[in-house]
Structures are given as C-alpha cells and as structure tokens.
Design a protein around this motif. Structure first.
Motif, mmCIF file in Angstrom:
data_model
loop_
_atom_site.group_PDB
_atom_site.id
_atom_site.type_symbol
_atom_site.label_atom_id
_atom_site.label_comp_id
_atom_site.label_asym_id
_atom_site.label_seq_id
_atom_site.Cartn_x
_atom_site.Cartn_y
_atom_site.Cartn_z
ATOM 1 N N PRO A 119 0.799 -1.239 0.000
ATOM 2 C CA PRO A 119 0.000 0.000 0.000
ATOM 3 C C PRO A 119 0.827 1.281 0.000
ATOM 4 N N GLU A 120 2.004 1.242 0.596
ATOM 5 C CA GLU A 120 2.823 2.447 0.684
ATOM 6 C C GLU A 120 4.078 2.382 -0.171
ATOM 7 N N GLY A 121 4.274 1.304 -0.907
ATOM 8 C CA GLY A 121 5.489 1.160 -1.698
ATOM 9 C C GLY A 121 6.629 0.643 -0.845
ATOM 10 N N MET A 122 7.615 0.001 -1.486
ATOM 11 C CA MET A 122 8.734 -0.561 -0.731
ATOM 12 C C MET A 122 9.849 -0.958 -1.689
ATOM 13 N N SER A 123 11.009 -1.279 -1.128
ATOM 14 C CA SER A 123 12.138 -1.772 -1.904
ATOM 15 C C SER A 123 12.157 -3.294 -1.866
ATOM 16 N N VAL A 124 12.325 -3.901 -3.032
ATOM 17 C CA VAL A 124 12.402 -5.353 -3.151
ATOM 18 C C VAL A 124 13.687 -5.680 -3.899
ATOM 19 N N SER A 125 14.455 -6.622 -3.370
ATOM 20 C CA SER A 125 15.742 -6.975 -3.975
ATOM 21 C C SER A 125 15.724 -8.404 -4.508
ATOM 22 N N VAL A 126 16.613 -8.681 -5.475
ATOM 23 C CA VAL A 126 16.693 -10.001 -6.064
ATOM 24 C C VAL A 126 18.139 -10.303 -6.436
ATOM 25 N N ARG A 127 18.533 -11.552 -6.287
ATOM 26 C CA ARG A 127 19.843 -12.040 -6.717
ATOM 27 C C ARG A 127 19.618 -13.271 -7.593
ATOM 28 N N ILE A 128 20.289 -13.308 -8.734
ATOM 29 C CA ILE A 128 20.179 -14.434 -9.656
ATOM 30 C C ILE A 128 21.474 -15.232 -9.605
ATOM 31 N N ASN A 129 21.349 -16.520 -9.316
ATOM 32 C CA ASN A 129 22.494 -17.443 -9.297
ATOM 33 C C ASN A 129 23.612 -16.951 -8.382
ATOM 34 N N GLY A 130 23.227 -16.309 -7.277
ATOM 35 C CA GLY A 130 24.215 -15.840 -6.322
ATOM 36 C C GLY A 130 24.998 -14.628 -6.766
ATOM 37 N N GLY A 131 24.560 -13.955 -7.818
ATOM 38 C CA GLY A 131 25.272 -12.803 -8.354
ATOM 39 C C GLY A 131 24.968 -11.519 -7.610
ATOM 40 N N GLU A 132 25.141 -10.395 -8.294
ATOM 41 C CA GLU A 132 24.929 -9.089 -7.694
ATOM 42 C C GLU A 132 23.457 -8.859 -7.377
ATOM 43 N N THR A 133 23.217 -8.078 -6.346
ATOM 44 C CA THR A 133 21.851 -7.763 -5.929
ATOM 45 C C THR A 133 21.284 -6.629 -6.766
ATOM 46 N N GLN A 134 20.063 -6.833 -7.252
ATOM 47 C CA GLN A 134 19.327 -5.778 -7.953
ATOM 48 C C GLN A 134 18.181 -5.341 -7.044
ATOM 49 N N THR A 135 17.931 -4.050 -6.997
ATOM 50 C CA THR A 135 16.863 -3.530 -6.138
ATOM 51 C C THR A 135 15.834 -2.782 -6.975
ATOM 52 N N PHE A 136 14.564 -3.070 -6.706
ATOM 53 C CA PHE A 136 13.455 -2.426 -7.403
ATOM 54 C C PHE A 136 12.610 -1.664 -6.388
ATOM 55 N N GLU A 137 12.006 -0.585 -6.844
ATOM 56 C CA GLU A 137 11.070 0.172 -6.018
ATOM 57 C C GLU A 137 9.645 -0.183 -6.430
ATOM 58 N N ALA A 138 8.918 -0.823 -5.536
ATOM 59 C CA ALA A 138 7.543 -1.239 -5.836
ATOM 60 C C ALA A 138 6.598 -0.053 -5.780
ATOM 61 N N LEU A 139 5.543 -0.130 -6.547
ATOM 62 C CA LEU A 139 4.522 0.909 -6.548
ATOM 63 C C LEU A 139 3.755 0.898 -5.233
ATOM 64 N N ALA A 140 3.225 2.035 -4.857
ATOM 65 C CA ALA A 140 2.330 2.124 -3.701
ATOM 66 C C ALA A 140 0.907 1.885 -4.210
ATOM 67 N N THR A 141 0.405 0.685 -3.995
ATOM 68 C CA THR A 141 -0.932 0.339 -4.477
ATOM 69 C C THR A 141 -1.515 -0.796 -3.642
ATOM 70 N N GLU A 142 -2.831 -0.799 -3.531
ATOM 71 C CA GLU A 142 -3.536 -1.861 -2.803
ATOM 72 C C GLU A 142 -3.704 -3.109 -3.666
#
Length: 472
Positions: A231-254
């Motif tokens: 609802p307020e938006g947040m940061s979500v991170s992901v790592r593929i095959n143990g590599g570098e971390t990518q961070t995305f900013e999620a939308l604020a939505t219900e």
C-alpha cells in the motif's frame, strides 16, 4: 286483405339465382381494377388456385437442392483411455452454467511455442497433490511436448519445502497466515493459495530448481517473478544465481503487483528489508517460468474440500488474472469430503458450483476441468475396500461439471476404479501409502502421465474437429 307471403319467398329466390349466375361470369376489369370473382361457397370450399399459388411470405421450397447435413464429428480415442469429457455444449439457462470446456486450453496449447507468455495452468487440490505429487509429472510431460521451463508458482515460505522434489525452497523472516488457521486469519488478504505472508523485519525466499531425469526443464528457468501488495510502496531486492543484488522500487498500491527478472536462472533469491507489518505489505509467492511453453502452478491445501476457494475476494482473483492469467483451471478435491456413512453430496455440489462461477468470472477465458476424487481404501473385516462414499461423490463431481458446462476427468476410473488404491499400495513398485488414501511419488508419476495422455488426446480430437468443421 291480399296475401303477399308468396312474394316474400320469391324475392330471396331470385337474388340467389342471380348470384349463382354471376359465379360463371369471366374475370372482369373496369377502369383498370379487377373485380373480385363471386363465390358463394368461398367460406366452405377451397379454391383450386390456392392449392398451387404459394403465399407471399412463404420461402420457396428447395426439394432436390436441399444440402446434405454434415454428421456430428465423431471423436476417436485409444482403447481403455479415461478421456476428458467436455460438457460445454450442454446448453443450460441456469445461473451457474459457465460453459468453460477445453477448447480455449487446447487452442492455446497449439500456439504454446509461438506465444510471448506461457500457457498457464492453475491446479487446485488437497493433500493428494501436496508436494507436487502428480502435478510434477504432468508439468514435465507438458513441457517436453509443448515447451516451457521451471516449476511455476512457489509460496514465499513453502509448506511443502521439506519433501517437494521438483524444487528446493528455503525462506526466513516470513509470518505465514493460512485459511486453515483456527483464529486470526484475515480472509481479505489471502492469495490464490489461500495463504499470505507478512515480512518480520528482513525476510527472504531462496528458490532453485532441481535436476531430475523424470522432470526435465525444471532445474532452470528464464523468468522469475514475485507477487505481493504494498500500500505504501517498498524496496524489493533479487539475486540471480548468487550474483549481484538488484533492487526495485515497488509501486504504492492496494492491488496485487509483480516484479520480475529474466536470464538463465538456476537459483533466485527475493528479499525485503525493514519492518513492513504496520504498513500492510502482503506477499504471496514467487514463480519460475519460461518465456513461453507451459507453466503449471500447484495450489495444494491439506484438508481442503475446495469450498473455501469461494472466500478469496473477487478483486484479488481479478488482480491475479491481470498479472498471471490462466488458460486452464483444474479443481481436484474430494478426499476431505467423502464419508463412509454418507452418499448424498448435493449440498457440496451446490457450494462447488458457486466456486466454479466465481473462478470463471475472474478468469473469463480459462477452461475449467473438474478432476474427480481418487479411490480411497477402508478396512472392513480386515480387508481393504473402497470407502462407500467415494463412488457416490464421483457421480456428484461429474454432475458438477455437467451442470456448470465444464470439463471432467474421472481420476477414480483412470486409476482402476473400485479397490484400486489398495492395488496401488500393494503393487511393485509401490504407488500409494499404507493409509490407502495418498499417493507416493511413483503413483503420482503414473497418474500424472495418464492425465497428460488424456489432455493430448483431447487436443488432437479438438484439432481434427476444427478441421472437419472447416470442410465444405
């Protein structure tokens, strides 16, 4: 006084004679208008002209030019196969008739390698398919035939992570909420699996496919997504095959939203940081799919009858339909419904009709397949026989498919019918547990392959029928 009674009869007689004479006059025309012929017997007779002159509104008869009517297409099936029955052509004016046979799914299967997304299957069931039993083999067979990768949808904290063989999942920092909780379950927040997950501080889910000679194409994938609300938006991170971390900013939505990554993915880790409890962040699961081919999601829930699917909010189903649309929805329940002392399941069927209508509304193109309950053994005087209520429930489930205009596959018949669960448990290799209720992985592979063959048979007949109907 002169008697005039004679003239009273004479006058009508003369008029009658005159009118009779006018019947023999030829057709007359005065000032361009044709006079109507006189016929004293028109009310009781039939004009010979009316026998040969068609009415103006009549369509001309075709007689010798009437075309031949093409006979209904006759399907052909291998001997002994339990086929997928399609009841979508059984038209009904009932409020619960949705007419969702298999045509859409078969058509999409034929295009599976050309599409820019996978042909998706949502397979809902109880403990019979828990741990990806049966669905693992079905997925593997479909992907070998029609393309595709990965194991589909996995819960953020998978309840079956300990024994599921098709994927390894490890998670930490999630608080699970399930429809099976005895208290404090907020139904408004549940997802398709009737569960949701709340991060407690930092939380992550690590998923990697497992190489398996019987389940090819599932050890890696090309696309991974995470499904959640923020609802307020947040940061979500992901790592593929143990590599570098990518961070995305999620939308604020219900609404349910998704973030995704692409690549040659063998292992993926999705994570969030911070305390999201008070902000209402709700997570559901992650997925591992191909860019096309077939994706099959296992939504098993131990102890479920299927009726609680009706408690998922309509807007949640519709939101998932936007981010993860399905082409086939399978409903396989019954183990928790059958009762050795009961043969009437009319009320259960009525409630499941409502579930079917609900799902059909949310996924307006998806085919819907009702899979019957399996055999279930019960010991009577030391001998294992089929539980009394099973055979009756199978009939009610077929009636459910018929009344809603969906498809039906008789799993009870496919595994051998009455007494088959005992045969599975005592066979070599062993295909069922000694509770005479649940399959093991060998039994799941056997039945998953049978369902695959039935689906391919249905697709082949669908394509033959379409070609037949296109012929002049």
């Amino acid at each position: 006084m002169k008697n005039r009674l004679f003239y009273t009869f004479l006058l009508p007689f003369l008029v009658l004679i005159g009118l009779a004479a006018m019947m023999f006059l030829p057709e007359l025309e005065i000032a361009g208008y044709a006079l109507k012929p006189v016929n004293l017997l028109s009310d009781v007779g039939v004009s010979s002209s009316n026998l040969h002159t068609p009415l103006e509104d009549d369509e001309p008869l075709m007689l010798d030019s009437i075309p031949e009517i093409k006979p209904t297409f006759q399907e052909e099936h291998p001997e002994g196969m339990t086929i997928v029955e399609d009841f979508s052509s059984q038209l009904s004016d009932s409020s619960f008739f949705v007419g969702r046979g298999m045509d859409h799914f078969y058509e999409m299967l034929g295009k599976s390698k050309e599409l820019t997304r996978p042909v998706r299957i949502a397979y809902f069931g109880d403990s019979f398919i828990e741990g990806d039993i049966l669905t693992d083999q079905l997925r593997a067979d479909l992907q070998s035939e029609f393309g595709g990768e990965g194991v589909g949808y996995i819960d953020m904290a998978s309840p079956t992570a300990g024994f599921r063989r098709s994927v390894r999942a490890y998670s930490k920092g999630w608080r699970q909420k399930s429809i099976t909780d005895s208290v404090r379950f907020d139904r408004s927040r549940q997802g398709l699996a009737e569960r949701f997950y709340v991060p407690i501080g930092s939380a992550y889910t690590n998923v990697n496919g497992l190489p398996n000679r019987k389940s090819k194409h599932q050890d890696t994938c090309s696309v991974s997504n995470v499904y959640f609300r923020s609802p307020e938006g947040m940061s979500v991170s992901v790592r593929i095959n143990g590599g570098e971390t990518q961070t995305f900013e999620a939308l604020a939505t219900e609404e349910v939203q998704t973030l995704g990554v692409r690549g040659r993915i063998g292992k993926v880790t999705w994570s969030v940081t911070g305390d999201s409890i008070d902000r209402g962040d709700t997570f559901f699961g992650v997925s591992m799919d191909g860019v096309n081919g077939v994706a099959l999601d296992n939504f098993s829930l131990r102890g479920s009858s299927g009726i609680t699917l009706g408690t998922i909010p309509d807007h949640t189903l519709e939101e998932f339909a936007k981010v993860r649309a399905y082409d086939l929805i399978v409903l396989q329940f019954g183990l928790n419904v059958a009762n050795a002392r009961r043969g009437n399941y009319a009320e259960y069927e009525r409630k499941m009709r409502q579930v079917v209508v609900k799902l059909a509304k949310a996924f307006p193109e998806a085919s819907i397949l009702i899979v019957s309950v399996s055999d279930r053994g019960q010991k009577v005087d030391g001998e294992v026989t089929t539980m009394y209520g099973i055979e009756q429930l199978v009939k009610y489930q077929r009636q459910l498919a018929y009344r809603t205009g969906c498809a039906y596959w008789n799993l009870f018949e496919a595994m051998g019918g009455k007494g088959s669960m005992a045969v599975f448990a005592d066979s070599i290799p062993v295909r069922a547990n000694k509770d005479y209720t649940h399959l093991n992985f060998a039994g799941g592979r056997y039945l998953g392959h049978l369902l695959f063959e039935a689906l391919v048979d249905g697709k082949n007949n669908y394509e033959k029928r379409k070609a037949y109907e296109a012929e002049p």
